[in-house]
Design a protein around this motif. Structure first.
Motif, mmCIF file in Angstrom:
data_model
loop_
_atom_site.group_PDB
_atom_site.id
_atom_site.type_symbol
_atom_site.label_atom_id
_atom_site.label_comp_id
_atom_site.label_asym_id
_atom_site.label_seq_id
_atom_site.Cartn_x
_atom_site.Cartn_y
_atom_site.Cartn_z
ATOM 1 N N SER A 142 -14.145 21.686 0.576
ATOM 2 C CA SER A 142 -12.690 21.718 0.726
ATOM 3 C C SER A 142 -12.162 20.317 0.451
ATOM 4 N N PHE A 143 -10.890 20.255 0.118
ATOM 5 C CA PHE A 143 -10.254 18.981 -0.221
ATOM 6 C C PHE A 143 -8.981 18.851 0.605
ATOM 7 N N GLY A 144 -8.719 17.622 1.072
ATOM 8 C CA GLY A 144 -7.515 17.411 1.863
ATOM 9 C C GLY A 144 -6.261 17.618 1.021
ATOM 10 N N PRO A 145 -5.118 17.893 1.685
ATOM 11 C CA PRO A 145 -3.871 18.054 0.934
ATOM 12 C C PRO A 145 -3.341 16.685 0.495
ATOM 13 N N PRO A 146 -2.737 16.611 -0.694
ATOM 14 C CA PRO A 146 -2.194 15.310 -1.119
ATOM 15 C C PRO A 146 -1.025 14.902 -0.236
ATOM 16 N N PRO A 147 -0.889 13.618 0.071
ATOM 17 C CA PRO A 147 0.263 13.192 0.883
ATOM 18 C C PRO A 147 1.553 13.413 0.104
ATOM 19 N N LEU A 148 2.610 13.805 0.824
ATOM 20 C CA LEU A 148 3.876 14.086 0.138
ATOM 21 C C LEU A 148 4.734 12.832 0.034
ATOM 22 N N VAL A 149 4.422 11.855 0.874
ATOM 23 C CA VAL A 149 5.226 10.622 0.898
ATOM 24 C C VAL A 149 4.271 9.426 0.902
ATOM 25 N N ASP A 150 4.837 8.234 0.729
ATOM 26 C CA ASP A 150 3.979 7.057 0.606
ATOM 27 C C ASP A 150 3.782 6.270 1.886
ATOM 28 N N THR A 151 4.705 6.432 2.848
ATOM 29 C CA THR A 151 4.513 5.736 4.121
ATOM 30 C C THR A 151 4.858 6.689 5.258
ATOM 31 N N GLN A 179 6.843 6.290 7.667
ATOM 32 C CA GLN A 179 8.285 6.305 7.955
ATOM 33 C C GLN A 179 9.034 7.272 7.040
ATOM 34 N N ASP A 180 8.470 7.577 5.872
ATOM 35 C CA ASP A 180 9.136 8.498 4.936
ATOM 36 C C ASP A 180 8.984 9.958 5.360
ATOM 37 N N ARG A 181 8.136 10.240 6.346
ATOM 38 C CA ARG A 181 7.929 11.635 6.758
ATOM 39 C C ARG A 181 9.151 12.114 7.533
ATOM 40 N N PRO A 182 9.608 13.359 7.292
ATOM 41 C CA PRO A 182 10.767 13.852 8.036
ATOM 42 C C PRO A 182 10.473 13.924 9.539
ATOM 43 N N LEU A 183 11.540 13.813 10.372
ATOM 44 C CA LEU A 183 11.380 13.739 11.820
ATOM 45 C C LEU A 183 10.603 14.934 12.369
ATOM 46 N N ARG A 225 7.001 14.573 11.833
ATOM 47 C CA ARG A 225 6.409 13.533 12.681
ATOM 48 C C ARG A 225 6.213 14.027 14.115
ATOM 49 N N LEU A 226 7.119 14.936 14.556
ATOM 50 C CA LEU A 226 6.983 15.469 15.914
ATOM 51 C C LEU A 226 5.867 16.508 15.996
ATOM 52 N N LEU A 227 5.826 17.414 14.989
ATOM 53 C CA LEU A 227 4.823 18.475 15.017
ATOM 54 C C LEU A 227 3.431 17.949 14.684
ATOM 55 N N TRP A 228 3.386 17.046 13.713
ATOM 56 C CA TRP A 228 2.120 16.475 13.253
ATOM 57 C C TRP A 228 2.199 14.958 13.348
ATOM 58 N N PRO A 229 2.128 14.427 14.587
ATOM 59 C CA PRO A 229 2.280 12.976 14.716
ATOM 60 C C PRO A 229 1.158 12.230 13.987
ATOM 61 N N GLY A 230 1.462 11.019 13.616
ATOM 62 C CA GLY A 230 0.484 10.216 12.884
ATOM 63 C C GLY A 230 -0.276 9.295 13.815
ATOM 64 N N ALA A 231 -1.492 8.980 13.449
ATOM 65 C CA ALA A 231 -2.311 8.014 14.204
ATOM 66 C C ALA A 231 -3.250 7.353 13.204
ATOM 67 N N GLY A 257 0.828 -1.211 0.000
ATOM 68 C CA GLY A 257 0.000 0.000 0.000
ATOM 69 C C GLY A 257 0.851 1.244 0.000
ATOM 70 N N ARG A 258 0.323 2.271 -0.664
ATOM 71 C CA ARG A 258 1.017 3.563 -0.708
ATOM 72 C C ARG A 258 -0.005 4.654 -0.443
ATOM 73 N N GLU A 259 0.418 5.658 0.372
ATOM 74 C CA GLU A 259 -0.495 6.768 0.690
ATOM 75 C C GLU A 259 -1.024 7.427 -0.585
ATOM 76 N N ARG A 260 -0.173 7.480 -1.616
ATOM 77 C CA ARG A 260 -0.577 8.213 -2.815
ATOM 78 C C ARG A 260 -1.382 7.359 -3.799
ATOM 79 N N GLU A 261 -1.732 6.141 -3.374
ATOM 80 C CA GLU A 261 -2.583 5.281 -4.219
ATOM 81 C C GLU A 261 -3.832 4.904 -3.445
ATOM 82 N N PRO A 262 -4.947 5.608 -3.676
ATOM 83 C CA PRO A 262 -6.163 5.276 -2.922
ATOM 84 C C PRO A 262 -6.642 3.852 -3.224
#
Ligand SMILES: Cc1cc2nc3c(=O)[nH]c(=O)nc-3n(C[C@H](O)[C@H](O)[C@H](O)COP(=O)(O)OP(=O)(O)OC[C@H]3O[C@@H](n4cnc5c(N)ncnc54)[C@H](O)[C@@H]3O)c2cc1C
Length: 403
Positions: free
Chosen positions: A203-212, A214-218, A221-227, A72-77
């Motif tokens: 309104s429309f959500g922003p497209p993900p910049l990365v696919d997983t 773990q690919d998000r910069p540190l 991940r700290l400012l906008w943690p994932g859940a 799975g990839r974030e950029r592939e619904p």
């Protein structure tokens, strides 16, 4: 267990693992096969769309790998057809005893057990019932439109699997959330002439910049943690703290339900709607009447004036409202006995009040899925809430079984 969608299947899988005897009824994944457009994509990310299993190896990613694809990839619904195949695979692997018949009615007996009647005519009694019948019975159509439903001039988004039946016809879609916007895109692509009428600007959500994740910069991940429900602190709180949400005042829970992942389109819908489908925003419904075999719709515009629209058909993309009265398989006496939010905001007033283990005020009667969202918050509206619900409900039933 009544219902074989993601919630019913997850709870059954957890009961099976705990060796609690159960029976589960329903058509697997029927809500997704019969109440959503076939060409639809999931709005949730592939990493948030797994049905909870008691052991690893049964997530959507594992299924995709088993089908010979990337997990799975974030950029592939995720297409609906894939999610339905996944649900059926999950059922075959984790829920051995599904009975593909509907429950006709449930009543309470004098000894506090429940009498269950199946469509086949079989009757039996059980100490506990889990209602996991999903969302379609809660489909909400605004009162201005309900009068035209019987004439077939008004429908709800949940009524359609194939929007090509509207090819060549004009359709007003009411609402500004994912269902309404995706329905309008699919109508347009099927050769119909849709117009969206909505109170707020879509309104429309922003497209993900990365696919997983773990690919998000540190720093991100700290400012906008994932859940489970997405990234950012409000989503972290609602994803990880549904038990705490239950203790919040009713108006705060209603606010969370309205605003957390509230009405908006997925990032990949933007280019299919903007500039392609006319959108009348800032409009509220005023009235609707039959006219020349179609609908004359009066809407109030931002200036307060009434505008008149003509359409062959109106589709309400106006979401779902939990109301115990609409769970018609429960006897009237049982529906009346369930304590509801009564004095709460309208969104919660007719929803069942649930205990920490998902039991209604009638002991042994459990509600899962959307019906539990007014108690535990927005997590329970999504597949990613199946883990929280299945663990709590199966633990409670296991304790009763042992005791
Ligand atoms: C258009 C649309 C898009 C969505 N997209 C997403 C998404 O991307 N991600 C996400 O997480 N959620 C999404 N959702 C929400 C999603 O529907 C729920 O998360 C999920 O379906 C809840 O699962 P469930 O098991 O409660 O209900 P359902 O999937 O609706 O399953 C209900 C089950 O109950 C059965 N049933 C009903 N009545 C009876 C009866 N009398 N006897 C026996 N069985 C019965 C049905 O046959 C069915 O098997 C979407 C919803 C809609 C409408």
């Amino acid at each position: 267990m009544v219902g074989a969608g993601p919630y019913g299947l997850a709870i059954a899988a957890h009961l099976q693992a705990r060796k609690v005897p159960y029976r589960i009824f329903g058509e697997p994944m029927e809500g997704w096969r019969s109440h959503m457009p076939r060409e639809m994509y999931l709005k949730s990310s592939p990493f948030s769309s797994s049905i909870s299993a008691p052991a690893p190896g049964h997530g959507l990613g594992a299924f995709r790998v088993q089908e010979g694809r990337h997990p799975g990839r974030e950029r592939e619904p995720v297409p609906l057809s894939e999610f339905v195949r996944y649900g059926l695979w999950f059922q075959r692997n984790c829920v051995s005893e599904l009975e593909r018949t509907a429950v006709h009615g449930i009543d309470r007996l004098r000894d506090d057990r429940f009498r269950v009647t199946l469509d086949t005519g079989e009757e039996f009694s059980v100490p506990a019932v889990v209602v996991a019948t999903g969302i379609s019975s809660f489909a909400y159509v605004p009162s201005e439109l309900t009068g035209l439903r019987e004439d077939g001039l008004v429908s709800h988004t949940a009524d359609h699997t194939d929007l090509s039946v509207f090819a060549g016809r004009s359709v007003v879609v009411v609402g500004g959330g994912q269902s309404a916007l995706e329905t309008s895109a699919l109508l347009n692509e099927a050769g119909a002439q849709p117009t969206v009428v909505t109170r707020t600007r879509p309104s429309f959500g922003p497209p993900p910049l990365v696919d997983t994740a773990q690919d998000r910069p540190l720093h991100a991940r700290l400012l906008w943690p994932g859940a489970a429900m997405g990234t950012g602190w409000p989503l972290v709180v609602c994803s990880r703290g549904p038990a705490a949400v239950r203790h919040l005042p009713a108006r705060v829970r209603a606010h969370l339900l309205r605003t957390v992942l509230g009405p908006s389109g997925a990032w990949w819908l933007r280019e299919r709607v903007q500039g392609r489908v006319p959108v009348l925003s800032g409009r509220s419904l005023h009235s609707a009447a039959r006219e020349n075999g179609g609908v004359r719709l009066e809407v109030r515009n931002p200036g307060g004036d009434v505008e008149i629209l003509h359409a062959d058909h109106v589709i309400a993309g106006t979401g779902y409202l939990v109301d115990v009265e609409r769970v018609e398989l429960l006897s009237q006496g049982l529906r009346r006995a369930v304590r509801k939010g009564a004095a709460d905001p309208p969104q919660l007033a007719d929803a069942p009040q649930l205990s920490a283990d998902f039991q209604a005020s009638v002991p042994g009667l459990y509600f899962a899925g959307l019906a539990a969202a007014p108690t535990f918050g927005p997590l329970l509206r999504f597949v990613c809430g199946t883990g929280f619900a299945a663990k709590r409900i199966s633990a409670s039933l296991a304790a009763d079984h042992a005791g």
